[in-house]
Write an enzyme that holds these catalytic residues in place. Structure first.
Site, PDB file in Angstrom:
ATOM      1  N   HIS A 244       0.806  -1.231   0.000  1.00 49.20           N
ATOM      2  CA  HIS A 244       0.000   0.000   0.000  1.00 49.20           C
ATOM      3  C   HIS A 244       0.842   1.287   0.000  1.00 49.20           C
ATOM      4  O   HIS A 244       0.766   2.109  -0.911  1.00 49.20           O
ATOM      5  CB  HIS A 244      -0.902   0.049   1.240  1.00 49.20           C
ATOM      6  CG  HIS A 244      -1.774  -1.142   1.430  1.00 49.20           C
ATOM      7  ND1 HIS A 244      -2.940  -1.327   0.744  1.00 49.20           N
ATOM      8  CD2 HIS A 244      -1.656  -2.221   2.252  1.00 49.20           C
ATOM      9  CE1 HIS A 244      -3.514  -2.453   1.131  1.00 49.20           C
ATOM     10  NE2 HIS A 244      -2.753  -3.024   2.037  1.00 49.20           N
TER      11      HIS A 244
HETATM   12  C1  BDR Z   1      -2.971   0.709   5.360  1.00 44.86           C
HETATM   13  O1  BDR Z   1      -3.176   0.159   6.657  1.00 44.86           O
HETATM   14  C2  BDR Z   1      -1.947  -0.300   7.184  1.00 44.86           C
HETATM   15  O2  BDR Z   1      -2.117  -1.576   7.700  1.00 44.86           O
HETATM   16  C3  BDR Z   1      -0.926  -0.205   6.083  1.00 44.86           C
HETATM   17  O3  BDR Z   1       0.331   0.166   6.619  1.00 44.86           O
HETATM   18  C4  BDR Z   1      -1.480   0.829   5.149  1.00 44.86           C
HETATM   19  O4  BDR Z   1      -1.060   2.125   5.517  1.00 44.86           O
HETATM   20  C5  BDR Z   1      -3.682  -0.148   4.343  1.00 44.86           C
HETATM   21  O5  BDR Z   1      -5.048  -0.197   4.622  1.00 44.86           O
END
Ligand code: BDR
Ligand code: CA
Length: 314
Positions: A244
């Protein structure tokens, strides 16, 4: 040559946050990291600030200033994600405990002071976690909104809807009141939602390319993605885990890899089933004024080529 873009990374590492930070630190010609502010999110604040320092040292950059920010959302109890990231937030590789110090200044003060001190329109904020620190800075000093060059954040979803509830993405869900403040602040906003990040899948060959770098950074990134892939594969049954947060730093380097729409995005703070939903007016049916560029497409091969090449520089 243009001068590097000056950024503050606001983060809750998190393996994918770690990769986003590494990508920024691998790109000093284009990105100047003024500081890193940690926030509670994937794991509690004492771990996220420590993890941010671990990542700086892994990158060979103990000179980067790391600040601890807020340890809880503005109005809610903290929700964490150890089920994804492990107990430490950076489970997977064996990592050295950091020796570099944590800065004495509070992360929110650092954000406010930096935006006040630097020329207007020169500092970009890159939030990779819940938006608590950014909102707290905007509450304390509302005038800084007009001085922000751009906020490029990972959070939310439209077509992909949610990953922590059926309707909400984790970063927005953890502190929807903070997200609401940020999306209403008037600064230019670019959003990397799940719609984009779910295209950034670490397939086996992509993971092997990290490992094949043969460097401490390449091996650590391969082991980190190995770790959270176990969870994501079970959950999504996909070809690999979504990376992400590096979408944010990749966008600073190669905006051409992304495509989206400038639309209205509002945050649901009162929903019975939908708290934390990013209500993005993708089809422009609301008549509400656009306030964010909401990304929808990614050139995934280009993204992984860029990431692997840059990680190889560390
Ligand atoms: C986001 O949530 C976190 O778990 C990850 O680091 C990312 O920023 C994805 O939904
Ligand atoms: Ca994150």
């Amino acid at each position: 040559m243009t001068s590097p873009r000056r950024i503050i990374i606001d983060t809750d590492p998190g393996q994918d946050d770690a990769v986003a930070i590494l990508l920024a630190l691998a790109s000093p010609e284009e990105i100047d990291v003024l500081g890193i502010t940690a926030v509670a999110g994937n794991v509690p604040l004492p771990l996220t600030e420590r993890n941010a320092r671990i990542v700086c040292e892994l990158a060979g950059r103990p000179d980067i200033r790391v600040f601890a920010g807020c340890d809880a959302p503005l109005k809610r109890k903290l929700v964490t994600a150890e089920h994804v990231h492990g107990k430490t937030g950076l489970d997977g590789p064996v990592l050295q405990m950091p020796e570099m110090p944590l800065q004495a200044v509070h992360g929110v003060d650092f954000i406010v002071e930096t935006l006040r001190a630097e020329p207007p329109g020169t500092v970009t904020l890159c939030p990779l976690g819940p938006l608590t620190n950014i909102a707290a800075a905007l509450i304390r000093a509302p005038e800084i909104a007009g001085r922000i060059r751009e906020i490029v954040l990972m959070g939310g979803a439209y077509f992909e809807v949610g990953n922590i509830t059926p309707a909400a993405e984790f970063n927005i869900y953890v502190d929807p009141e903070a997200a609401d403040i940020v999306f209403k602040c008037g600064a230019p906003i670019t959003v990397m939602p799940l719609d984009v990040t779910h295209q950034a899948l670490v397939t086996k060959p992509r993971n092997e390319a990290f490992r094949a770098l043969g460097t401490p950074v390449g091996v650590a990134v391969a082991e980190m993605t190995d770790f959270f892939e176990r969870f994501d594969r079970e959950k999504y049954g996909s070809a690999g885990a979504p990376l992400h947060d590096p979408c944010v730093t990749a966008y600073l380097l190669r905006p051409d890899l992304f495509a989206g729409r400038h639309v209205n995005v509002e945050i649901e703070t009162e929903g019975r089933l939908t708290t934390g939903m990013t209500v993005a007016d993708w089809w422009r049916v609301s008549g509400r004024a656009p306030n964010a560029t909401f990304m929808g497409r990614l050139d995934a091969d280009g993204f992984f080529e860029l990431l692997t090449e840059r990680l190889g520089r560390l």
